[in-house]
Design an enzyme around this catalytic site. Structure first.
Site, PDB file in Angstrom:
ATOM      1  CB  ALA A  60      -3.850   4.349  -2.958  1.00  0.00           C
ATOM      2  CG  ASP A  61      -3.086   3.434   2.260  1.00  0.00           C
ATOM      3  OD1 ASP A  61      -4.195   3.859   1.894  1.00  0.00           O
ATOM      4  OD2 ASP A  61      -2.948   2.389   2.907  1.00  0.00           O
ATOM      5  CG  PHE A  62       2.178   5.430   2.669  1.00  0.00           C
ATOM      6  CD1 PHE A  62       2.117   6.046   3.900  1.00  0.00           C
ATOM      7  CD2 PHE A  62       1.933   4.066   2.611  1.00  0.00           C
ATOM      8  CE1 PHE A  62       1.836   5.333   5.057  1.00  0.00           C
ATOM      9  CE2 PHE A  62       1.649   3.335   3.755  1.00  0.00           C
ATOM     10  CZ  PHE A  62       1.598   3.966   4.982  1.00  0.00           C
ATOM     11  CG  ASN A  84      -0.231   0.117   2.529  1.00  0.00           C
ATOM     12  OD1 ASN A  84       0.826  -0.474   2.718  1.00  0.00           O
ATOM     13  ND2 ASN A  84      -0.801   0.864   3.463  1.00  0.00           N
TER      14      ASN A  84
END
Length: 398
Positions: free
Chosen positions: A158-160, A155
């Site tokens: 998108a997350d980071f 991840n």
């Protein structure tokens, strides 16, 4: 001598969350900002939030369902510079802590909001994770090997990259704007648009000959033999990115394949299957260490795929963790405990674990000191800690 970190003195209130919100707070904290995490108070013992992105941060536990708890946050927001809201749309609004309230209290406040899906889209109120945001953005359709299903990366995307880092960028842009206008503003980032923006280059290449083949059959997505990874004799791997003619020539020379028929037709797709077979066989004939000795110092764009365990343990592997960007005059804070040159490694003594080991932040940890340093507040006069929850003692003037 170097100057103080670039964001020294910036006051950030980060509502506790996971992944992208804390990462935006981490980027701010590493640049010298004072980041105070607001944890939800729970009855009983205060277990640490499962968030490891906590370096250079402190915490207070607040009962956000109580009038005193909400009043405390409002009082803090009066002189804060930045808010980080990691929740789904509407959560802080229901608590009376939305941007309409806090930005009215403090017109200079930069109110950063992080969501997964677009706030005005069909998925706005749905739960999701990195894989879902990549899926509806279109980015996930680009990732994976030929003939296989789309494959999400860990991840990061998108997350980071598309989430926390984009929110960080938006916060900085709002701070720059505030210098001109004197006013803060709401900054809204979502992981769908963030990931999509990062995919601008491959998305546009879908309409060119460079990227219009099916997934996994293009030059940069695993279809090209000289832009791929290969297993070595000892079960380790090498990465190859020899796109340009001169780099490709150095690669095949190092592999000892200069006389193969496919060498002169590197752009001819018909030759790629045989080229790949030859590369696979050749790389498996030597260990990764042996290939390193052959390609070190060359322009073959052929490097070892290193694992974090060896980066952490082996000197000479350049595994020391450093700030994301080097500011020569006002460096960010150091990560590695053995940092020596602040202009290269960041300033300060680094953090325990040197960036390889995360540390939980217990709700309330460092909170009293932060309130004293930030606002000159004193326990007993301005606030109390009751059952581990910080509550406002002074009468809020809102």
């Amino acid at each position: 001598m170097v100057g103080p970190p670039p964001l020294k003195g910036l006051k950030v209130l980060e509502f506790a969350g996971l992944a992208p919100g804390p990462f935006a707070g981490l980027l701010l904290a590493d640049a010298g900002a004072n980041v105070l995490r607001i944890d939800r108070h729970t009855t009983g013992s205060q277990a640490p939030t499962p968030d490891l992105l906590t370096r250079h941060k402190s915490s207070i536990a607040v009962d956000l369902k109580s009038q005193n708890g909400v009043g405390l946050v409002k009082e803090l927001a009066k002189t804060a510079d930045v808010i980080i809201d990691p929740f789904r749309p509407g959560v802080l609004e229901k608590l009376g802590l939305g941007p309409e309230v806090l930005c009215a209290i403090n017109p200079r406040l930069v109110y950063g909001r992080m969501s997964g899906f677009r706030r005005d889209g069909k998925y706005a109120l749905m739960a999701g994770h990195d894989i879902n945001y990549l899926a509806v953005s279109g980015v996930l359709s680009l990732l994976g090997r030929s003939g296989e299903k789309p494959h999400p990366p860990i991840n990061i995307l998108a997350d980071f990259a598309g989430g926390g880092a984009v929110l960080f960028q938006g916060i900085l842009l709002a701070i720059i704007s505030r210098e001109k206008t004197g006013k803060g503003q709401v900054v809204e980032a979502n992981m769908v648009d963030g990931a999509n923006y990062l995919a601008t280059f491959p998305r546009q290449n879908l309409k060119t000959s460079f990227g219009n083949y099916p997934r996994g059959e293009n030059v940069l997505d695993g279809g090209c033999p000289y832009y791929d990874t290969y297993e070595t004799k000892d079960g380790k791997y090498m990465a190859v990115g020899a796109l340009e003619p001169q780099f490709y020539a150095a690669l095949v020379k190092g592999l000892g394949l200069e006389n193969q028929s496919f060498v002169t037709g590197r752009n001819e797709r018909e030759s790629w299957p045989e080229m790949k077979r030859q590369f696979e066989t050749t790389f498996k004939s030597k260990t990764r260490s042996e290939w390193e000795k052959i390609f070190n110092g060359t322009d073959a764009c052929c490097t070892p795929i290193l694992e974090y365990s060896e980066l952490e343990a082996r000197a000479g592997r350049e595994g020391d963790q450093r700030p994301a960007v080097t500011l020569r005059e006002t460096p960010c804070l150091a990560v590695d405990e053995n940092s020596t040159d602040p202009r290269i490694h960041g300033q300060g003594s680094g953090v325990p674990g040197s960036g390889y080991v995360g540390r939980f932040l217990t709700p309330g940890q460092g909170g009293e000191e932060a309130l004293s340093n930030w606002f000159g507040w004193t326990k007993g006069r301005d606030f109390e800690v009751k059952d581990d929850a910080f509550v406002l003692k002074i009468t809020p003037k809102l």
